[in-house]
Design a protein around this motif. Sequence first.
Motif, mmCIF file in Angstrom:
data_model
loop_
_atom_site.group_PDB
_atom_site.id
_atom_site.type_symbol
_atom_site.label_atom_id
_atom_site.label_comp_id
_atom_site.label_asym_id
_atom_site.label_seq_id
_atom_site.Cartn_x
_atom_site.Cartn_y
_atom_site.Cartn_z
ATOM 1 N N GLY A 1 0.057 3.242 -12.361
ATOM 2 C CA GLY A 1 -0.104 3.088 -13.796
ATOM 3 C C GLY A 1 -0.548 4.379 -14.463
ATOM 4 O O GLY A 1 -0.069 4.725 -15.548
ATOM 5 N N LYS A 2 -1.448 5.100 -13.826
ATOM 6 C CA LYS A 2 -1.924 6.372 -14.377
ATOM 7 C C LYS A 2 -0.795 7.403 -14.438
ATOM 8 O O LYS A 2 -0.730 8.214 -15.376
ATOM 9 C CB LYS A 2 -3.082 6.900 -13.536
ATOM 10 C CG LYS A 2 -4.355 6.077 -13.663
ATOM 11 C CD LYS A 2 -5.469 6.638 -12.793
ATOM 12 C CE LYS A 2 -6.757 5.835 -12.951
ATOM 13 N NZ LYS A 2 -7.851 6.355 -12.103
ATOM 14 N N LYS B 1 1.437 6.670 -17.392
ATOM 15 C CA LYS B 1 0.786 7.125 -18.619
ATOM 16 C C LYS B 1 0.862 8.642 -18.749
ATOM 17 O O LYS B 1 1.162 9.190 -19.825
ATOM 18 C CB LYS B 1 -0.676 6.668 -18.613
ATOM 19 C CG LYS B 1 -1.513 7.183 -19.786
ATOM 20 C CD LYS B 1 -1.028 6.631 -21.112
ATOM 21 C CE LYS B 1 -1.940 7.056 -22.242
ATOM 22 N NZ LYS B 1 -1.460 6.591 -23.564
ATOM 23 N N ASP C 1 -1.476 2.657 -4.466
ATOM 24 C CA ASP C 1 -1.970 1.472 -5.173
ATOM 25 C C ASP C 1 -1.382 1.429 -6.584
ATOM 26 O O ASP C 1 -0.924 2.442 -7.127
ATOM 27 C CB ASP C 1 -3.495 1.460 -5.228
ATOM 28 C CG ASP C 1 -4.053 2.703 -5.888
ATOM 29 O OD1 ASP C 1 -4.071 2.750 -7.127
ATOM 30 O OD2 ASP C 1 -4.468 3.639 -5.168
ATOM 31 N N ALA C 2 -1.431 0.227 -7.168
ATOM 32 C CA ALA C 2 -0.842 0.009 -8.485
ATOM 33 C C ALA C 2 -1.600 0.757 -9.577
ATOM 34 O O ALA C 2 -1.006 1.200 -10.556
ATOM 35 C CB ALA C 2 -0.825 -1.487 -8.794
ATOM 36 N N ASN C 3 -2.906 0.918 -9.416
ATOM 37 C CA ASN C 3 -3.705 1.610 -10.419
ATOM 38 C C ASN C 3 -3.254 3.058 -10.578
ATOM 39 O O ASN C 3 -3.094 3.568 -11.701
ATOM 40 C CB ASN C 3 -5.181 1.548 -10.032
ATOM 41 C CG ASN C 3 -6.081 2.144 -11.093
ATOM 42 O OD1 ASN C 3 -5.949 1.851 -12.276
ATOM 43 N ND2 ASN C 3 -7.001 2.990 -10.664
ATOM 44 N N THR C 4 -3.028 3.730 -9.443
ATOM 45 C CA THR C 4 -2.546 5.117 -9.488
ATOM 46 C C THR C 4 -1.160 5.191 -10.102
ATOM 47 O O THR C 4 -0.850 6.103 -10.873
ATOM 48 C CB THR C 4 -2.535 5.725 -8.077
ATOM 49 O OG1 THR C 4 -3.850 5.635 -7.507
ATOM 50 C CG2 THR C 4 -2.112 7.184 -8.107
ATOM 51 N N ASP D 1 0.612 -4.432 -12.162
ATOM 52 C CA ASP D 1 0.383 -5.383 -11.080
ATOM 53 C C ASP D 1 1.691 -5.641 -10.345
ATOM 54 O O ASP D 1 2.723 -5.865 -10.972
ATOM 55 C CB ASP D 1 -0.166 -6.701 -11.628
ATOM 56 C CG ASP D 1 -1.515 -6.528 -12.294
ATOM 57 O OD1 ASP D 1 -1.723 -7.179 -13.332
ATOM 58 O OD2 ASP D 1 -2.322 -5.750 -11.784
ATOM 59 N N GLN E 1 -2.567 -0.823 -16.662
ATOM 60 C CA GLN E 1 -2.591 -1.684 -15.492
ATOM 61 C C GLN E 1 -1.172 -2.062 -15.079
ATOM 62 O O GLN E 1 -0.389 -2.504 -15.903
ATOM 63 C CB GLN E 1 -3.396 -2.952 -15.783
ATOM 64 C CG GLN E 1 -4.870 -2.709 -16.069
ATOM 65 C CD GLN E 1 -5.601 -2.151 -14.873
ATOM 66 O OE1 GLN E 1 -5.393 -2.588 -13.740
ATOM 67 N NE2 GLN E 1 -6.460 -1.178 -15.109
ATOM 68 N N ASP F 1 0.830 -1.213 0.000
ATOM 69 C CA ASP F 1 0.000 0.000 0.000
ATOM 70 C C ASP F 1 0.864 1.264 0.000
ATOM 71 O O ASP F 1 0.360 2.368 0.167
ATOM 72 C CB ASP F 1 -0.983 0.011 1.165
ATOM 73 C CG ASP F 1 -0.304 0.199 2.519
ATOM 74 O OD1 ASP F 1 0.947 0.177 2.595
ATOM 75 O OD2 ASP F 1 -1.028 0.363 3.521
ATOM 76 N N GLU G 1 -6.652 2.905 -19.595
ATOM 77 C CA GLU G 1 -6.409 2.720 -18.170
ATOM 78 C C GLU G 1 -5.283 1.706 -18.002
ATOM 79 O O GLU G 1 -5.517 0.502 -17.914
ATOM 80 C CB GLU G 1 -7.682 2.212 -17.474
ATOM 81 C CG GLU G 1 -8.802 3.241 -17.382
ATOM 82 C CD GLU G 1 -8.443 4.399 -16.466
ATOM 83 O OE1 GLU G 1 -7.621 4.196 -15.558
ATOM 84 O OE2 GLU G 1 -8.980 5.500 -16.665
#
Length: 235
Positions: A122-123, A126, A117-120, A218, A216, A45, A214
């Motif tokens: 990744g953004k 990008k 988190d991994a999603n943030t 991981d 990703q 986290d 979006e």
Amino acid sequence: MKKLFVFITLLLIQLTAFSQTTGKNFIDENYIEVKGKAEMEVVPDEIYLKVLISEKDTKDKVSLEEQEKAMIKELKNLGIDVEKNVSVIDLSSNFQSYWLKKTDIINGKEYQIKVNDANTAGKIFKAMENINISNMFVDHVAHSKIEKFRREVKVAAIKAAKEKASDLANAIDQQVGRALYIEEIPNYNINQNFRRSEVSNIAITGMSFSNATEPQIDFEKIKLEYEILARFKLE
């Protein structure tokens, strides 16, 4: 000199006697020795990203100030608290190379960005690609409660050791009593430091941003593994 020699000899005799006494107390006990092992996997986290920019990162030699402003703008658009989670790690210029080789002076800055988190993450990758900042990587990952989880795994390991000892003792109609000895066995194969120099526990997938709206990313879970050696008195 003779008195000193006698004193040292007596001291050695006393230490030897003490060692033999303490050793005898342990050896005289009937005990069972077992190993207990426990594992836990934790989703990170705390993800720390590093971004490096320089005036030669772009064809038009965009200044550090312009790149920094663009980066901060993109981070704010993503909801990143730049005051809290973005910091400058290093500011450098290659003056030494300039004087030795008479090359252009390249100014550079290194930033650290913390996300949860991994999603943030990744953004952010990008977003940086969109403004032509490509020198970016994951520095390390961690968890805000990692010490708590470590304690929990160690407790589970010693409980596993006692349970194993009880099962074996019951098989011969005996019971385990108090613990006589407990030792944590080092595990050098498990990466529990999470620094970039030991980044084998980080796996990044889905890094093709060209067609992804979006992206990703991981991460492998942080693996905690502890083994305990214990000796219990047999009763």
